[in-house]
Write an enzyme that holds these catalytic residues in place. Structure first.
Site, PDB file in Angstrom:
ATOM      1  N   HIS A 131       0.858  -1.183   0.000  1.00 43.43           N
ATOM      2  CA  HIS A 131       0.000   0.000   0.000  1.00 43.43           C
ATOM      3  C   HIS A 131       0.893   1.230   0.000  1.00 43.43           C
ATOM      4  O   HIS A 131       1.850   1.309   0.773  1.00 43.43           O
ATOM      5  CB  HIS A 131      -0.905   0.001   1.235  1.00 43.43           C
ATOM      6  CG  HIS A 131      -2.044   0.957   1.134  1.00 43.43           C
ATOM      7  ND1 HIS A 131      -1.865   2.318   1.217  1.00 43.43           N
ATOM      8  CD2 HIS A 131      -3.376   0.770   0.955  1.00 43.43           C
ATOM      9  CE1 HIS A 131      -3.035   2.919   1.094  1.00 43.43           C
ATOM     10  NE2 HIS A 131      -3.962   2.003   0.930  1.00 43.43           N
ATOM     11  N   ARG A 154      -6.475  10.192  -0.219  1.00 45.94           N
ATOM     12  CA  ARG A 154      -6.128  10.767  -1.521  1.00 45.94           C
ATOM     13  C   ARG A 154      -7.378  10.968  -2.377  1.00 45.94           C
ATOM     14  O   ARG A 154      -7.451  11.894  -3.183  1.00 45.94           O
ATOM     15  CB  ARG A 154      -5.116   9.874  -2.224  1.00 45.94           C
ATOM     16  CG  ARG A 154      -3.716   9.992  -1.619  1.00 45.94           C
ATOM     17  CD  ARG A 154      -2.745   8.978  -2.186  1.00 45.94           C
ATOM     18  NE  ARG A 154      -2.991   7.652  -1.638  1.00 45.94           N
ATOM     19  CZ  ARG A 154      -2.987   6.536  -2.345  1.00 45.94           C
ATOM     20  NH1 ARG A 154      -2.778   6.570  -3.645  1.00 45.94           N
ATOM     21  NH2 ARG A 154      -3.196   5.367  -1.762  1.00 45.94           N
TER      22      ARG A 154
END
Length: 553
Positions: A326, A346
């Site tokens: 990740h 994000r």
């Protein structure tokens, strides 16, 4: 504790570039995404999977000749915890229709569906019921439930995200079942984020062409586990949960059907034999192997147990060479290292920045590409931030979210993250986070078909333990969909298999004897003993002075 004075000075660079970056985001202008050729180049140079060091060719079993990370290969070449000649298979401790190995999202979903089919079920869980990667999943679950979307687009996004290496029937099942999974979870009482008019909030995630990510704050996995665990516990007449009782070996019958397992009670340190007409393997992934030395987001028991047991029984795997890192795991404060910072951050608009406060990548690239770009920026270009303990990190500008969506958005949308940093003196609505790629997901796993059947009659697979769904890279939100889609399918398939008529013959461990003979013939003199069940974090000094312990039944 908070940030050190040195780190606070570096944060000023982030704050200096923020107004211009926010203005660009408001104009819907973004750092350009990479082309397919550029993605391929950055992956080949900087993603850990593509590095040739610490790899090994497997010498025995269904995947003989395949190359994996050394730790993974060693586990595939391991010998059993139990000694077959010492096990009395006439002494059956419990019998059931379906034995589900693993009590996370996939296993619990399978148990509910098998019970719906009229089957008695035992869930054998390594830790407590629900202690799994499911409960640690944060950002959301993908499903094409909106007017602008369809399973067609979900299918295409998933195939593209997996670099076209996915198993097509599994992806089709995932995309088609996804809206049904959402409806099922809501029927059990799951609370998704909703607008005031009752519509479900959906957002983009890396690699998605449509907004289809649905969430419950940043605790989506915990909310899923809450409702399905409650549902399973409300069916005590059909579902029995055995905690701290991991499986250590599968049992076959004299006709080669999977017919149960040997469990190990971690509290009493005793073994028990469970006879079953069908077995669902749902043991999750391998994050706690710390492949390539990376920190991990995974729960304590994620040690590849199911793959190991199925392998000795003759079930091969696919894509197990592929590990998902990740892009945004915590690198500071030290107490939070490896902790997942959901992609939703994000998705809400936060940028990843280097030491100079500069944006260097499109924030919603597929995860493997994004991870490779972060590693490139920090290591090859030398623009990472060094923490007080010597770790490397990059800024994730979470205060941008407040600028774009209004005050209080961070605390509302990311309550768990807010609390996890606040307890260490960092307010992520005002200060950015330090992040770096962290080992997150086992992309590969055991081979199953679209209805979760393995090649071994009576053995089904669901969740992170299976391979093929995601190919060589998983998109955000597809893991939570994976566990529900294939957990439900596994429980249903096991029920149909049993209701079609299953007669278990004499139990056998001959497959273990045969596999260990192959190990000897291949010259593997001192194989690992597996499943390892739990990671060993003891120092060399502690390991040298610990009491010897019996390791075989």
């Amino acid at each position: 504790m908070g940030y050190t004075p040195e780190l606070k000075e570096l944060i000023k660079r982030v704050e200096a570039t923020r107004p211009e970056r926010v203005a660009m985001a408001r104009r819907n202008e973004h750092y350009p995404a990479l082309s397919m050729a550029e993605r391929k180049e950055v992956l080949s140079k900087f993603h850990p999977d593509y590095q040739e060091d610490a790899k090994k060719t497997v010498r025995v079993g269904p995947n003989k000749g395949d190359v994996f990370q050394e730790t993974v290969a060693n586990l595939l070449e391991s010998r059993s915890v139990i000694r077959p000649e010492k096990v009395d298979l006439q002494r059956i401790d419990q019998e059931t229709d379906v034995l589900v190995i693993g009590g996370g999202g996939a296993g619990t979903s399978a148990a509910i569906m098998a019970a719906d089919a009229g089957c008695k079920v035992i869930i054998a869980n390594k830790l407590r019921h629900g202690d799994s990667n499911t409960i640690m999943a944060e950002g959301g679950i993908q499903a094409a439930t909106q007017e602008c979307d369809s399973p067609y687009y979900h299918y295409l996004d998933t195939i593209g995200g997996g670099h076209f290496s996915n198993q097509r029937d599994l992806v089709a099942a995932l995309a088609k079942d996804a809206p049904l999974s959402i409806a099922w979870l809501e029927s059990l009482g799951m609370m998704f984020n909703k607008y005031e008019d009752g519509r479900t909030v959906v957002r983009h995630c890396g690699g998605s062409s449509r907004k289809r990510l649905q969430s419950a704050g940043d605790m989506t996995g915990a909310e899923i586990m809450r409702v399905i665990r409650d549902e399973a516990r409300n069916r005590q007449d059909m579902i029995t949960v055995m905690e701290f009782s991991p499986a250590v070996e599968l049992l076959l019958d004299s006709e080669g059907k999977c017919s149960g397992a040997i469990l190990f009670n971690m509290e009493t340190r005793e073994y028990s034999i469970i006879k079953a007409k069908a077995v669902v393997m749902a043991t999750g992934g391998f994050g706690r192997l710390h492949v390539k030395g990376f920190a991990t987001t995974n729960h304590y028991g994620a040690t590849m147990d199911g793959v190991v047991m199925a392998y000795r029984a003759g079930v091969g795997n696919q894509s197990l060479h592929s590990t998902q890192y990740h892009p945004t795991g915590v690198s500071y404060p030290e107490q939070n290292v490896g902790l997942l910072i959901t992609e939703k951050v994000r998705g809400l608009g936060a940028h990843v920045l280097n030491i100079d406060g500069e944006q260097f990548c499109f924030p919603l690239e597929p995860r493997d590409v994004e991870s490779a770009e972060l590693i490139q920026e920090a290591m090859a270009k030398g623009k990472g931030i060094i923490t007080p303990t010597g770790r490397v990190g990059l800024w994730l500008d979470s205060p941008m979210i407040e600028e774009l969506h209004g005050p209080g958005t961070v605390r509302k949308e990311l309550p768990a993250k807010f609390i996890q940093f606040e307890r260490h003196g960092i307010d992520i609505s005002k200060e950015p986070m330090l992040v770096y790629p962290t080992l997150h997901y086992q992309n590969g796993g055991i081979n199953v078909d679209g209805n979760t059947f393995t090649q071994l009659p009576g053995l089904f697979g669901a969740g992170e333990v299976i391979g093929g769904v995601h190919g060589e890279n998983r998109l955000m939100g597809n893991s939570l969909q994976d566990i529900i889609t294939f957990g439900r399918r596994a429980g249903k398939s096991a029920g149909e298999y049993i209701n079609g008529g299953v007669e278990i013959k004499d139990l056998s461990l001959d497959h273990v004897v045969k596999f260990e003979k192959e190990l000897a013939e291949a010259g593997i003199a001192e194989p690992m003993i597996a499943p390892i069940l739990l990671p060993d974090y003891s120092t060399d000094e502690v390991a040298a002075n610990r009491w010897p312990e019996a390791v075989s039944a």
